[in-house]
Structure formats: structure tokens, C-alpha cells
Write a protein that holds these residues in place. Structure first.
Motif, short mmCIF file in Angstrom:
data_model
loop_
_atom_site.label_atom_id
_atom_site.label_comp_id
_atom_site.label_asym_id
_atom_site.label_seq_id
_atom_site.Cartn_x
_atom_site.Cartn_y
_atom_site.Cartn_z
N SER A 1 0.81 -1.22 0.00
CA SER A 1 0.00 0.00 0.00
C SER A 1 0.85 1.27 0.00
O SER A 1 0.31 2.38 -0.06
CB SER A 1 -0.92 0.00 1.22
N TYR A 2 2.15 1.10 0.08
CA TYR A 2 3.06 2.24 0.16
C TYR A 2 4.43 1.79 -0.34
O TYR A 2 4.74 0.60 -0.20
CB TYR A 2 3.16 2.71 1.62
N PRO A 3 5.24 2.67 -0.93
CA PRO A 3 6.56 2.22 -1.44
C PRO A 3 7.59 2.00 -0.32
O PRO A 3 8.54 2.76 -0.17
CB PRO A 3 6.98 3.34 -2.39
N TYR A 4 7.40 0.93 0.44
CA TYR A 4 8.33 0.62 1.53
C TYR A 4 9.69 0.17 0.98
O TYR A 4 9.77 -0.40 -0.10
CB TYR A 4 7.74 -0.47 2.44
N ASP A 5 10.72 0.44 1.74
CA ASP A 5 12.08 0.08 1.30
C ASP A 5 12.39 -1.40 1.50
O ASP A 5 13.21 -1.97 0.80
CB ASP A 5 13.11 0.95 2.02
N TYR A 6 11.78 -1.99 2.50
CA TYR A 6 11.91 -3.44 2.72
C TYR A 6 10.83 -3.86 3.71
O TYR A 6 10.27 -3.01 4.42
CB TYR A 6 13.30 -3.83 3.26
N ILE A 7 10.54 -5.14 3.72
CA ILE A 7 9.58 -5.69 4.67
C ILE A 7 10.29 -6.81 5.44
O ILE A 7 10.89 -7.71 4.85
CB ILE A 7 8.34 -6.29 3.97
N ILE A 8 10.26 -6.71 6.77
CA ILE A 8 10.76 -7.81 7.61
C ILE A 8 9.58 -8.75 7.86
O ILE A 8 8.55 -8.34 8.39
CB ILE A 8 11.30 -7.29 8.96
N GLY A 9 9.73 -9.98 7.45
CA GLY A 9 8.69 -10.98 7.71
C GLY A 9 9.03 -11.73 8.98
O GLY A 9 10.12 -12.26 9.12
N SER A 10 8.10 -11.73 9.94
CA SER A 10 8.38 -12.37 11.23
C SER A 10 7.33 -13.40 11.56
O SER A 10 6.14 -13.19 11.34
CB SER A 10 8.43 -11.32 12.35
N VAL A 11 7.79 -14.51 12.11
CA VAL A 11 6.88 -15.52 12.64
C VAL A 11 6.82 -15.33 14.15
O VAL A 11 7.80 -15.56 14.85
CB VAL A 11 7.36 -16.94 12.29
N HIS A 12 5.68 -14.86 14.64
CA HIS A 12 5.45 -14.71 16.08
C HIS A 12 4.33 -15.65 16.55
O HIS A 12 4.05 -15.73 17.74
CB HIS A 12 5.00 -13.30 16.45
N PHE A 13 3.65 -16.31 15.59
CA PHE A 13 2.48 -17.15 15.93
C PHE A 13 2.66 -18.58 15.44
O PHE A 13 3.08 -18.81 14.30
CB PHE A 13 1.20 -16.60 15.27
N GLY B 1 31.53 -16.07 9.62
CA GLY B 1 32.13 -15.96 8.29
C GLY B 1 31.56 -14.86 7.41
O GLY B 1 31.92 -14.74 6.25
N TYR B 2 30.67 -14.06 7.98
CA TYR B 2 30.12 -12.94 7.20
C TYR B 2 31.12 -11.78 7.14
O TYR B 2 31.86 -11.55 8.10
CB TYR B 2 28.82 -12.43 7.83
N SER B 3 31.11 -11.05 6.02
CA SER B 3 31.98 -9.87 5.91
C SER B 3 31.23 -8.69 5.30
O SER B 3 31.81 -7.64 5.06
CB SER B 3 33.20 -10.21 5.06
N GLU B 4 29.93 -8.85 5.05
CA GLU B 4 29.17 -7.74 4.46
C GLU B 4 27.70 -7.84 4.84
O GLU B 4 27.22 -8.90 5.25
CB GLU B 4 29.33 -7.72 2.94
N TYR B 5 27.01 -6.72 4.69
CA TYR B 5 25.57 -6.70 4.95
C TYR B 5 24.87 -5.88 3.87
O TYR B 5 25.51 -5.17 3.10
CB TYR B 5 25.27 -6.17 6.35
N LEU B 6 23.55 -5.99 3.85
CA LEU B 6 22.78 -5.39 2.76
C LEU B 6 22.09 -4.09 3.16
O LEU B 6 21.65 -3.93 4.30
CB LEU B 6 21.69 -6.36 2.27
N ILE B 7 21.98 -3.21 2.17
CA ILE B 7 21.19 -1.99 2.28
C ILE B 7 20.08 -2.09 1.24
O ILE B 7 20.34 -2.44 0.09
CB ILE B 7 22.10 -0.76 2.01
N PHE B 8 18.86 -1.81 1.66
CA PHE B 8 17.71 -1.93 0.76
C PHE B 8 17.11 -0.58 0.40
O PHE B 8 17.19 0.38 1.17
CB PHE B 8 16.60 -2.78 1.43
N LYS B 9 16.51 -0.55 -0.79
CA LYS B 9 15.73 0.61 -1.21
C LYS B 9 14.65 0.12 -2.16
O LYS B 9 14.95 -0.66 -3.08
CB LYS B 9 16.64 1.61 -1.94
N ASN B 10 13.41 0.54 -1.95
CA ASN B 10 12.29 0.10 -2.81
C ASN B 10 12.24 -1.41 -2.97
O ASN B 10 12.02 -1.93 -4.06
CB ASN B 10 12.39 0.75 -4.20
N LYS B 11 12.47 -2.12 -1.88
CA LYS B 11 12.42 -3.59 -1.85
C LYS B 11 13.47 -4.24 -2.75
O LYS B 11 13.32 -5.40 -3.14
CB LYS B 11 11.01 -4.09 -2.18
N GLN B 12 14.50 -3.50 -3.09
CA GLN B 12 15.62 -4.05 -3.86
C GLN B 12 16.89 -3.86 -3.05
O GLN B 12 16.98 -2.95 -2.23
CB GLN B 12 15.79 -3.31 -5.20
#
Ligand code: ZN
Ligand code: FE
Ligand code: FE
Ligand code: ZN
Length: 267
Positions: A101-113, A249-260
Motif C-alpha cells: 500500500s506504500y513504497p516501503y524500502d523493505y519488509i521484515i517478515g516475522s513468525v510470532h504465531f 564468516g560474514y563480511s558484508e551486509y545489505l542496504i535496501f531501497k524500494n524492496k531491492q
């Protein structure tokens, strides 16, 4: 280097967080973050839950509130606008209409139920006694896989949340986690290192080093989040989060914009 992006924080609209968005931004500036993302709890697709998420009517207010600080602080910090959306099987199309419904930069999907039980809610903590712990974890991982397969979400939130109160599986669930990691890789979702677990009875970040190594080996990318429900928690324990990420073993992380993916940042 401390990651400059904190992608998981809330606002009072969800009914269980304190502080104005501006206070979160000011704290981020104070500790030297260059980018934050607000990811408040999206309205529940199945029924209103005023103590857990904002209402449908709150969404325009939320968007306007974050756009306001985004504009006013544009010269000092990059602010992304996002949502943390519950994964509720059977409510995918309703969820989709909310998060589109809005141009969100990313969506975190969470399982709480699990089966309509908010297993991480302190108010229903006694239900843990009624359930088989290993069964809860198995159902949880199945729901995580299902949530990624909807392709509604860019990031999967706190991906070993059932440990929140210290309840641990009594059998080895490595195969479940490996299966989950493969689905995450195939569907292109990222995970987060969520430092809020340090402030919960379990007193460790989500996910554990054991899980994180499996996701790393599968090639699942990473983001960082404090899951702040209080401005003082913005960027909290990110030094520990980086150590954990490096250990896996991680050495980088992601930045999101417009779900990309906007870019990848090395640390
Ligand atoms: Zn919350
Ligand atoms: Fe959550
Ligand atoms: Fe959260
Ligand atoms: Zn959360």
C-alpha cells in the motif's frame, strides 16, 4: 567497523514501544549510525491487536511520521521506511495488500504465531508448558520456510525466536535449519542479526552462532537490527553483532531501497 545501518526499530503506534521517531533518529546520530530503517509492526491481517501492532487506520499516520523525519534529517542520516509484518498462513493476499500500500524500502517478515499462539508473548508464556518444545521448533522452522516462499518479505526477522525465554530444543535440529537456509537462499531473502535477544531471558542474539554459520554456508545475506522499542536501544550491542557475524564468516551486509538491494557494505 560497526555497521552503519540499523534496520529494525519501532514506534509507539504498535502499542508497546516508547519514544518519538525523532528520538530514535537522534539516538542513531548520537552513536554515529549513517542509516536506519523504521520497521514498526504492520497491522495484523486477521484481526486488530492493539497492543501488538498499529491499526489499518494508523498506516497513513505511520508513513507520514517517518517521511517527516526522513526529510528533516536527510542531510545527516539516511532513513528507510519499512514494516515488520507477521506471517499468518492463509492471510497472504491481505498481507500483500498491506505491504504494497506504500513504497516501503523493505519488509521484515516475522513468525510470532504458531497455531494462533503468540509464542514469544510474555502474557502467554505458560502455554510453553502445554507444548512439546521440539514440536514448537519444528513448526516454527516450517513457518519460516513458508514465509520466505511467499516472496512477500526481503528480510526474515529474528530467525530463532522460540528461544526467547530460554526454552531450547532437546534434539538436534540442524537438518531443519539447513532446510530453512536452502529455502532462504532459493527465495532470495536475507536474515538479520537481531540484538534484542540480549535483552531477553535467553540473553543471546537472534540467531545463534550455530544457526548463523548454516545460513552463511548456504549464502544467505545479512542485515543488522536492534529491534528497538525504546530510543536508547537503537544500534545497541552492534559491536557484539559484528563479532558474531564475523565468527560465522560474514563480511558484508545489505542496504535496501524500494524492496531491492541498493548496495552491499563490507565490515
Ligand atoms: Zn514489538
Ligand atoms: Fe518480532
Ligand atoms: Fe520488531
Ligand atoms: Zn521484532
Amino acid at each position: 567497523m560497526i555497521p552503519y545501518g540499523d534496520y529494525h526499530m519501532h514506534t509507539p503506534l504498535c502499542g508497546h514501544a516508547t519514544g518519538t521517531p525523532e528520538e530514535y533518529v537522534k539516538q542513531a546520530l548520537k552513536i554515529g549510525l549513517k542509516e536506519i530503517g523504521f520497521s514498526d509492526h504492520a497491522p495484523m491481517a486477521h484481526k486488530p491487536m492493539p497492543d501488538i501492532t498499529m491499526s489499518f487506520e494508523d498506516l497513513p499516520k505511520y508513513n507520514a511520521m517517518i517521511e517527516d523525519v526522513r526529510k528533516r534529517y536527510a542531510s545527516q542520516i539516511s532513513i528507510k521506511i519499512a514494516l515488520e509484518s507477521d506471517f499468518l498462513p492463509g492471510y497472504e493476499s491481505k498481507t500483500k495488500s498491506i505491504i504494497n500500500s506504500y513504497p516501503y524500502d523493505y519488509i521484515i517478515g516475522s513468525v510470532h504465531f504458531i497455531d494462533d499462539w503468540a509464542f514469544d508473548n510474555p502474557d502467554t508464556r505458560e502455554y510453553w508448558k502445554k507444548y512439546d518444545v521440539n514440536e514448537v521448533y519444528r513448526k516454527y522452522y516450517a513457518l519460516l520456510r513458508q514465509s520466505a516462499q511467499t516472496r512477500l518479505f526481503q528480510i526474515i526477522g529474528h530467525c530463532d525466536l522460540p528461544k526467547k525465554f530460554g526454552t531450547r530444543p532437546t534434539v538436534d535440529l540442524t537438518d531443519e535449519i539447513k532446510a530453512t537456509a536452502r529455502v532462504f537462499k532459493d527465495t532470495g531473502v536475507a536474515i538479520e542479526i537481531n540484538t534484542a535477544g540480549l535483552r531477553k531471558p535467553v540473553a543471546e542474539m537472534y540467531p545463534s552462532l550455530h544457526c548463523l554459520k548454516i545460513y552463511r554456508e548456504a549464502g544467505v545475506p545479512l542485515t543488522f537490527g536492534s529491534d528497538a522499542h525504546d530510543p536508547l536501544d537503537v544500534g545497541k550491542d552492534f559491536d557484539k553483532a559484528v563479532d558474531l557475524a564475523k565468527s560465522a564468516g560474514y563480511s558484508e551486509y545489505l542496504i535496501f531501497k524500494n524492496k531491492q538491494i541498493e548496495k552491499t557494505v563490507a565490515f
